[in-house]
Write an enzyme that holds these catalytic residues in place. Structure first.
Site, PDB file in Angstrom:
ATOM      1  N   SER A 551       0.906  -0.998   0.121  1.00  0.00           N
ATOM      2  CA  SER A 551      -0.003  -0.076  -0.059  1.00  0.00           C
ATOM      3  C   SER A 551       0.906   1.280   0.031  1.00  0.00           C
ATOM      4  O   SER A 551       1.578   1.546  -0.931  1.00  0.00           O
ATOM      5  CB  SER A 551      -0.815  -0.086   1.350  1.00  0.00           C
ATOM      6  N   ASP A 645      -8.416  -5.088  -6.092  1.00  0.00           N
ATOM      7  CA  ASP A 645      -7.922  -4.116  -5.349  1.00  0.00           C
ATOM      8  C   ASP A 645      -8.396  -2.872  -6.229  1.00  0.00           C
ATOM      9  O   ASP A 645      -7.962  -2.680  -6.912  1.00  0.00           O
ATOM     10  CB  ASP A 645      -6.565  -4.110  -5.294  1.00  0.00           C
ATOM     11  N   HIS A 677      -7.167  -5.678  -1.577  1.00  0.00           N
ATOM     12  CA  HIS A 677      -5.903  -4.787  -1.292  1.00  0.00           C
ATOM     13  C   HIS A 677      -5.071  -5.901  -0.386  1.00  0.00           C
ATOM     14  O   HIS A 677      -3.855  -5.443  -0.205  1.00  0.00           O
ATOM     15  CB  HIS A 677      -6.339  -3.800  -0.428  1.00  0.00           C
TER      16      HIS A 677
END
Length: 736
Positions: A551, A645, A677
């Site tokens: 991320s 995602d 994600h």
């Protein structure tokens, strides 16, 4: 877990029983919980409901029936939910022992339901509430029995189009309430359930992560949080607190939701809770709309009969509050006279208490814990507090705390025997502090250090430098099955997990300082940490260093790749990271980049940089864009991205990999079409670990972790291009 693992590997991590938070009975003599265990031999997950006898420290099986979830105490027995055919949910009650035939179905909910809550009313009647989706007309929605459209097309005229890992549909989450009554023959009967939010336009729990923490019930009614219906949720974080007074849980309330007014607070609200007697309520709220990492502040409703009367606690004239910490959750002590708060502080998840009678004036909270990470709190009639939590080496611990003598908590149970069943020891974990890039917010940056269990101080170990996501997040003294530092340490790395500018738990100013600084202050903190490690930790071989992140941590890998630190690292691993800032316009929660990058990109074109390091006239969207520096990409890199995602779309991962390949940089691309994600499925997670460890171990001289080709996957690429730049000819001109 009764057998000690010879070595802590990804297989051990992923197949270890995952224990839920504990639910103590009234005197904490027994603890109800669930465990889920995945077997790589049978490729199945088994979930068990178990009860722990605290005195003997022995656990026994209550049931392992498929579909059972969310057990709670019901007198000396339990109540739970059970998923059954056609997407329906049964409410099941029964004793702790006995066969399946001893369990009685109190009622059936005609759709998937979760987040079970019960509260005693009177004469043996219980209030019950669950969350379940509702159709636009307010009726219960069951995706298995709902009519199927003939076309797959979806037409939108407002945001969201999709959120987290799913396209938005007309259905919304709702809170459904009713009663559970006991007849003379001892059987329970579930009443018809009422949609508390029908016709309001409100949604609670709030997707995608809201659950039982988004609402509470009592004999007084229901309190809940919901996004402000007048604002677009993709562009705003503003949530409101609502209270529905209910005189009888049998019939529909004659009152609609009452919005609790909080002057000058326009941000997210969370953790609405009642006191045990239902007369008081509390919640947390942020001041700033559009900023999901703003500071949470504490509010009391001293009398729910007058929900317009709210009292801020620990407030100040400037609105920032007198307490530096930002609580994550709040609950009442059993007598309703104290408030307990979970707080992230300096890499730990601690429990604090505000002393009795807080509404008579602000009093400083005091610690009830000092180590580890508290995940759940249960207050007992005795005044004691039952706590569930974890550490970097222990995946689940239950503690009993006497608030008057908190320095000596009682350890009730450790799921891994303080890490021993994993072959881990607390001595492996330590902390360091190094100089910060911006001493005005914090003079030093904190980092966790995890060493191999067989660490030898006469040897040097390669460095695994782990950068957390968020960016407003942190590495903490808590267990993770996705990014577990001990897995890397047991490969033979010294693992260092820094909490640079933007990290939570080190004061709000330090968290806020990342605004319009994504590749500035945090990057410099990470560089400072690397330099400090090189100068002060002789056991770390910084000439054999790798860095990994997901991320925002994935963004930082791409940023490092284009900057000086990238040339000092042997390999990089990017999981679901940002490649190009404009790619974030395909994200779902647009308020996030709009806040962190100083506004929408069409509003600040050409704005002067606030960076202390770049001195650029570019706006923040371009200044901190990794794709602006791809001419310097040269370090071997593994790129991982998941197709579901929708926060960071698959094009971000593909773009990074395509650049690496076209530049002739040794690289691999791992994709999971069925993950969001995160990588949550055990088999996928095992492959993730195999590929990651094989990739980084190769560049630091450690043995290959898994002997199978490409970490257990068939290599799907064509000719590998390593060590040469690809030249393309276009329109008669040579372009490199």
């Amino acid at each position: 877990m009764a057998i000690r693992a010879s070595k802590f590997t990804p297989e051990v991590l992923l197949s270890a029983p995952r224990r839920s938070a504990g639910l103590p009975n009234a005197n904490a003599s027994s603890v109800l919980y669930t465990t889920s265990t995945y077997s790589f031999d049978t490729h199945k997950k088994v979930t068990e409901v178990r009860v722990l006898d605290v005195e003997s420290n022995e656990s026994r099986l209550v049931t392992d029936e498929e579909g059972i979830s969310e057990p709670q105490w019901l007198g000396d027995g339990i109540i739970c939910l059970r998923s059954v055919k056609e997407g329906k949910t049964e409410v099941v009650v029964g004793p702790l022992g006995g066969s399946k035939n001893h369990y009685q179905v109190a009622g059936t909910i005609d759709g998937p339901a979760s987040n079970l809550k019960i509260r005693e009313l009177e004469d043996g009647v219980l209030a019950i509430a669950v969350s379940a989706q509702a159709t636009p007309d307010g009726s219960l929605y069951n995706p298995e029995t709902a009519p199927k459209p003939r076309s797959t097309g979806k037409l939108y005229n407002s945001l969201f189009v999709r959120h987290w890992d799913a396209y938005k549909t007309p259905e919304k989450n709702a809170i459904w309430y009713g009663t559970l009554s006991k007849s003379k023959d001892g059987k329970y009967e579930l009443s018809k359930l009422t949609n508390a939010l029908k016709g309001t336009g409100l949604e609670s729990p709030i997707p995608p992560f809201g659950g039982a923490d988004n609402f509470d019930i009592s004999s007084s009614g229901i309190i809940f949080v919901a996004k402000d219906p007048e604002l677009n949720p993709a562009l705003n974080t503003k949530c409101n607190v609502y209270f529905i007074p209910i005189s009888s849980f049998i019939e529909s309330s004659t009152f609609g939701p009452h919005k609790v007014q909080v002057p000058n607070f326009e941000g997210a609200a969370s953790s609405p809770v009642f006191s045990a007697d239902g007369k008081k309520a509390a919640f947390l709220m942020m001041r700033q709309n559009g900023y999901e990492a703003d500071k949470n502040q504490i509010f009391l409703i001293p009398n729910v009969g007058n929900a317009s009367w709210i009292m801020p606690l620990l407030d100040s004239e400037d609105g920032k509050g007198t307490w530096e910490c930002s609580p994550q959750s709040v609950c009442f002590s059993h007598d309703g006279e104290s408030l307990l708060l979970t707080v992230e502080e300096k890499g730990k998840g601690l429990l604090y208490v505000i002393p009795k009678d807080p509404f008579k004036g602000a009093k400083s909270p005091r610690n009830l814990t000092w180590d580890g990470y508290v995940s759940d709190v249960r207050c007992l009639p005795s005044g004691d507090v039952f706590v569930s939590g974890s550490t970097l080496i222990d995946n689940s611990a239950y503690l009993l705390i006497d608030p008057s003598n908190a320095e000596t908590p009682t350890l009730i149970s450790s799921n891994s025997r303080n890490g021993a069943t994993f072959g881990l020891r607390k001595e492996q974990v330590s902390e360091i502090w190094f100089p910060a890039a911006d001493p005005l917010t914090n003079k030093k940056v904190h980092a966790w250090v995890v060493k191999p269990s067989d660490f030898d101080d006469s040897k040097k170990y390669p460095l695994a430098y782990l950068i957390h996501g968020g960016p407003q997040g942190s590495w903490a003294d808590s267990w993770s099955t996705r990014w577990n530092p001990a897995v890397f340490a047991e490969q033979g790395y010294i693992v260092i997990c820094p909490n640079p500018t933007g990290s939570t738990g080190y004061g709000q100013a330090f968290c806020d300082a990342i605004n319009q600084q994504w590749g500035g202050l945090p990057y410099q903190d990470i560089v400072n940490g690397f330099t400090w490690i090189k100068d002060n930790m002789s056991e770390v071989d910084c000439d054999r260093a790798v860095a990994l992140g997901a991320s925002y941590g994935g963004y930082m890998m791409n940023w490092i790749q284009g900057h000086d630190l990238g040339r000092q690292l042997k390999a990089l691993v990017t999981h679901d990271g940002v490649f190009s800032m404009t790619g974030q316009l395909a994200s779902e929660e647009l308020y996030f980049p709009f806040h962190d990058l100083g506004g929408a990109p069409w509003h600040n074109r050409g704005a002067k940089s606030t960076s202390n390091f770049a001195g650029s006239s570019l706006d923040a969207w371009r200044e901190w864009d990794p794709s602006q520096h791809i001419d310097k990409w040269a370090t071997p890199q593994l790129v991982i991205h998941n197709e579901l995602d929708y926060r960071l779309t698959i094009s971000e991962g593909l773009s990074a990999f395509n650049v690496l390949q076209a530049r002739g940089v040794e690289s691999q691309f791992l994709v999971f079409p069925d993950e969001n994600h995160w990588v949550l499925k055990p088999e996928n997670s095992l492959v993730w670990h195999r590929v990651v460890l094989n990739f980084i171990n190769k560049f630091v001289g450690l043995p290959k972790f898994f002997d199978g080709e490409e970490g257990g996957l068939e290599f799907l690429g064509g000719e590998r291009m390593e060590g040469e730049v690809v030249k393309m000819e276009a329109a008669g001109n040579g372009h490199t």
